[in-house]
Design a protein around this motif. Structure first.
Motif, PDB file in Angstrom:
ATOM      1  N   LYS A  77      -7.277  23.590 -33.211  1.00 46.12           N
ATOM      2  CA  LYS A  77      -6.801  22.171 -33.547  1.00 46.12           C
ATOM      3  C   LYS A  77      -7.892  21.352 -34.626  1.00 46.12           C
ATOM      4  N   ALA A  78      -7.368  20.843 -35.487  1.00 46.11           N
ATOM      5  CA  ALA A  78      -8.211  19.892 -36.468  1.00 46.11           C
ATOM      6  C   ALA A  78      -8.147  18.386 -36.287  1.00 46.11           C
ATOM      7  N   GLU A  79      -9.383  17.893 -36.306  1.00 42.65           N
ATOM      8  CA  GLU A  79      -9.333  16.383 -36.097  1.00 42.65           C
ATOM      9  C   GLU A  79      -9.837  15.593 -37.383  1.00 42.65           C
ATOM     10  N   THR A  80      -9.106  14.676 -37.816  1.00 43.08           N
ATOM     11  CA  THR A  80      -9.751  14.080 -39.209  1.00 43.08           C
ATOM     12  C   THR A  80     -10.319  12.930 -39.033  1.00 43.08           C
ATOM     13  N   VAL A  81     -10.872  12.705 -37.852  1.00 43.02           N
ATOM     14  CA  VAL A  81     -11.663  11.491 -37.565  1.00 43.02           C
ATOM     15  C   VAL A  81     -13.042  11.712 -36.833  1.00 43.02           C
ATOM     16  N   LYS A  82     -13.902  10.891 -36.836  1.00 43.25           N
ATOM     17  CA  LYS A  82     -15.429  11.139 -36.298  1.00 43.25           C
ATOM     18  C   LYS A  82     -15.071  11.195 -34.842  1.00 43.25           C
ATOM     19  N   PHE A  83     -16.021  12.086 -34.417  1.00 43.51           N
ATOM     20  CA  PHE A  83     -16.107  12.153 -32.817  1.00 43.51           C
ATOM     21  C   PHE A  83     -17.150  10.786 -32.274  1.00 43.51           C
ATOM     22  N   GLU A  84     -16.117   9.555 -32.094  1.00 43.26           N
ATOM     23  CA  GLU A  84     -17.176   8.715 -31.777  1.00 43.26           C
ATOM     24  C   GLU A  84     -16.233   7.407 -30.875  1.00 43.26           C
ATOM     25  N   LYS A  85     -16.862   6.696 -30.286  1.00 44.01           N
ATOM     26  CA  LYS A  85     -15.935   5.451 -29.905  1.00 44.01           C
ATOM     27  C   LYS A  85     -15.187   4.588 -30.684  1.00 44.01           C
ATOM     28  N   ASP A  86     -14.043   4.100 -30.344  1.00 47.82           N
ATOM     29  CA  ASP A  86     -13.438   2.889 -31.347  1.00 47.82           C
ATOM     30  C   ASP A  86     -14.203   1.762 -31.101  1.00 47.82           C
ATOM     31  N   ASN A  87     -13.868   0.691 -31.932  1.00 46.38           N
ATOM     32  CA  ASN A  87     -14.473  -0.543 -32.077  1.00 46.38           C
ATOM     33  C   ASN A  87     -14.281  -1.167 -30.750  1.00 46.38           C
ATOM     34  N   PHE A  88     -13.194  -0.934 -29.892  1.00 48.10           N
ATOM     35  CA  PHE A  88     -13.460  -1.238 -28.614  1.00 48.10           C
ATOM     36  C   PHE A  88     -14.153  -0.701 -27.350  1.00 48.10           C
ATOM     37  N   GLY A  89     -15.057   0.324 -27.683  1.00 46.44           N
ATOM     38  CA  GLY A  89     -15.856   1.123 -27.040  1.00 46.44           C
ATOM     39  C   GLY A  89     -14.992   2.169 -26.144  1.00 46.44           C
ATOM     40  N   ARG A  90     -13.829   2.501 -26.802  1.00 47.85           N
ATOM     41  CA  ARG A  90     -13.199   3.431 -26.051  1.00 47.85           C
ATOM     42  C   ARG A  90     -13.273   4.846 -26.354  1.00 47.85           C
ATOM     43  N   LEU A  91     -13.317   5.831 -25.594  1.00 50.34           N
ATOM     44  CA  LEU A  91     -13.548   7.418 -25.898  1.00 50.34           C
ATOM     45  C   LEU A  91     -12.685   7.920 -26.951  1.00 50.34           C
ATOM     46  N   PRO A  92     -12.766   8.743 -28.110  1.00 50.25           N
ATOM     47  CA  PRO A  92     -11.837   9.521 -28.588  1.00 50.25           C
ATOM     48  C   PRO A  92     -10.860  10.451 -27.648  1.00 50.25           C
ATOM     49  N   GLU A  93      -9.633  10.459 -27.769  1.00 48.43           N
ATOM     50  CA  GLU A  93      -8.663  11.113 -27.241  1.00 48.43           C
ATOM     51  C   GLU A  93      -9.234  12.652 -27.561  1.00 48.43           C
ATOM     52  N   GLU A  94      -9.023  13.505 -26.366  1.00 48.91           N
ATOM     53  CA  GLU A  94      -9.513  14.959 -26.529  1.00 48.91           C
ATOM     54  C   GLU A  94     -10.972  14.987 -26.515  1.00 48.91           C
ATOM     55  N   ALA A  95     -11.650  13.976 -26.199  1.00 50.52           N
ATOM     56  CA  ALA A  95     -13.088  14.106 -26.076  1.00 50.52           C
ATOM     57  C   ALA A  95     -13.693  15.003 -25.003  1.00 50.52           C
ATOM     58  N   ARG A  96     -12.869  15.388 -24.048  1.00 49.98           N
ATOM     59  CA  ARG A  96     -13.478  16.351 -23.077  1.00 49.98           C
ATOM     60  C   ARG A  96     -13.208  17.763 -23.400  1.00 49.98           C
ATOM     61  N   ALA A  97     -14.209  18.691 -23.413  1.00 47.35           N
ATOM     62  CA  ALA A  97     -14.235  20.016 -23.629  1.00 47.35           C
ATOM     63  C   ALA A  97     -15.121  20.801 -22.672  1.00 47.35           C
ATOM     64  N   VAL A  98     -15.052  21.835 -22.404  1.00 48.41           N
ATOM     65  CA  VAL A  98     -16.223  22.740 -21.449  1.00 48.41           C
ATOM     66  C   VAL A  98     -17.351  22.879 -22.314  1.00 48.41           C
ATOM     67  N   ILE A  99     -16.977  23.107 -23.417  1.00 48.35           N
ATOM     68  CA  ILE A  99     -18.404  23.309 -24.395  1.00 48.35           C
ATOM     69  C   ILE A  99     -18.223  22.182 -25.524  1.00 48.35           C
ATOM     70  N   THR A 100     -19.225  21.429 -25.973  1.00 45.01           N
ATOM     71  CA  THR A 100     -19.403  20.570 -27.042  1.00 45.01           C
ATOM     72  C   THR A 100     -20.608  21.060 -28.133  1.00 45.01           C
ATOM     73  N   ILE A 101     -20.189  21.447 -29.396  1.00 37.39           N
ATOM     74  CA  ILE A 101     -21.136  21.999 -30.204  1.00 37.39           C
ATOM     75  C   ILE A 101     -21.252  20.921 -31.294  1.00 37.39           C
ATOM     76  N   THR A 102     -22.345  20.514 -31.587  1.00 37.16           N
ATOM     77  CA  THR A 102     -22.789  19.451 -32.746  1.00 37.16           C
ATOM     78  C   THR A 102     -23.410  20.094 -33.652  1.00 37.16           C
ATOM     79  N   CYS A 103     -22.815  19.968 -34.824  1.00 36.51           N
ATOM     80  CA  CYS A 103     -23.330  20.273 -36.340  1.00 36.51           C
ATOM     81  C   CYS A 103     -23.456  19.039 -37.221  1.00 36.51           C
ATOM     82  N   VAL A 104     -23.959  18.060 -36.664  1.00 36.93           N
ATOM     83  CA  VAL A 104     -23.956  16.753 -37.215  1.00 36.93           C
ATOM     84  C   VAL A 104     -25.272  16.527 -38.106  1.00 36.93           C
ATOM     85  N   ASP A 105     -25.116  15.484 -39.073  1.00 35.45           N
ATOM     86  CA  ASP A 105     -26.288  15.386 -40.173  1.00 35.45           C
ATOM     87  C   ASP A 105     -27.501  14.328 -39.571  1.00 35.45           C
ATOM     88  N   GLY A 106     -26.848  13.091 -38.841  1.00 38.07           N
ATOM     89  CA  GLY A 106     -27.516  11.905 -38.508  1.00 38.07           C
ATOM     90  C   GLY A 106     -27.865  11.971 -37.219  1.00 38.07           C
TER      91      GLY A 106
END
Length: 268
Positions: A101-130
């Motif tokens: 699956k592809a998500e075209t949004v950032k992996f981050e909380k929204d303006n209300f501090g809610r977690l992104p949907e589908e945030a849960r995964a057994v393994i998380t891999i980050t390849c981020v700049d900042g």
């Protein structure tokens, strides 16, 4: 006589004998992320050939492909203007028959501090700049680890980071991973988050501005052509060993492509 036992982290048993494909959130589809996705395809095919359930990957990136991304990242000229995550996932699914699956949004909380949907995964891999993005991911992972579900229970975080010629890959556990009793090894149940162990180092390293480059030539001033692929191969080898050997003596490494040196980081 030195009788000190070797420190080892044993892989969580669910990774070795899953009932369903292992869920993976891959965050970032740029220079490193686009190559890590290819490596995850190879891991998936290999696991399935060994009788394992394989991987189910979700790729997160809100960025669109520009001409500056060609060359250093896995994109073709015909794909400019498309979302990176969509272009890569479509290609994977066509190539390997997966249903990733592809998500075209950032992996981050929204303006209300809610977690992104589908945030849960057994393994998380980050390849981020900042650096800030990493701290954001760390906060989300800490939060979801307290939400006890049995499905997709978060176990590991693998973080890839680099500057022009150097980089590092760090493996962390999300909470403690139950370890078997061992007379031979000193077992290590918990591997600290990269943001906890190397937080200050990360902040110091982010001195240069990470603004997007308008051309490939400009992009190459910030990052060497092969630093991403070099990190990818070694970092994904660390992940592969978790599955294949069921244990690791190392939780990552520092890598310098300028003088071809790599320094491993032991789990203890």
């Amino acid at each position: 006589m030195n009788t000190a036992k070797t420190a080892i982290h044993f892989t969580d048993n669910y990774l070795l004998n899953p009932t369903n494909p292992i869920s993976v959130n891959l965050i970032g589809a740029g220079g490193t992320g686009s190559k890590v996705l290819t490596a995850l395809m190879e891991i998936n095919e290999s696991l399935i050939a060994l009788g394992h359930a394989g991987l189910q990957v979700r790729l997160w990136d809100d960025d669109v492909i520009t001409s500056a991304n060609l060359g250093r990242q896995r994109f073709a000229e015909s794909e400019t203007g498309l979302y990176k995550s969509v272009a890569l996932i479509n290609r994977c699914n066509r190539w390997a028959g997966t249903n990733w699956k592809a998500e075209t949004v950032k992996f981050e909380k929204d303006n209300f501090g809610r977690l992104p949907e589908e945030a849960r995964a057994v393994i998380t891999i980050t390849c981020v700049d900042g650096v800030q993005a990493r701290f954001g991911v760390a906060e989300i992972l800490k939060e979801i680890s307290y939400l006890r579900h049995y499905q997709d229970e978060p176990k590991y975080w693998v973080d890839f980071g680099n500057s022009q010629h150097t980089g590092q890959v760090i493996l962390s556990t999300i909470g403690e991973i139950k370890q078997p009793n061992s007379e031979k090894y000193q077992t290590v149940a918990s591997l600290p988050f990269v943001t906890d162990e190397f937080g200050e180092l990360l902040k110091q390293s982010e001195q240069e501005d990470n603004t997007p480059s308008c051309s490939l030539a400009k992009a190459l001033e910030y990052q060497d052509l092969f630093i991403n692929s070099s990190l990818t191969q070694m970092g994904c080898s660390l992940l592969w060993n978790l599955f294949r050997r069921g244990m690791t003596e190392y939780k990552g490494f520092f890598h310098n492509l300028k003088d071809f040196r790599t320094h491993p980081i032991k789990v203890a």
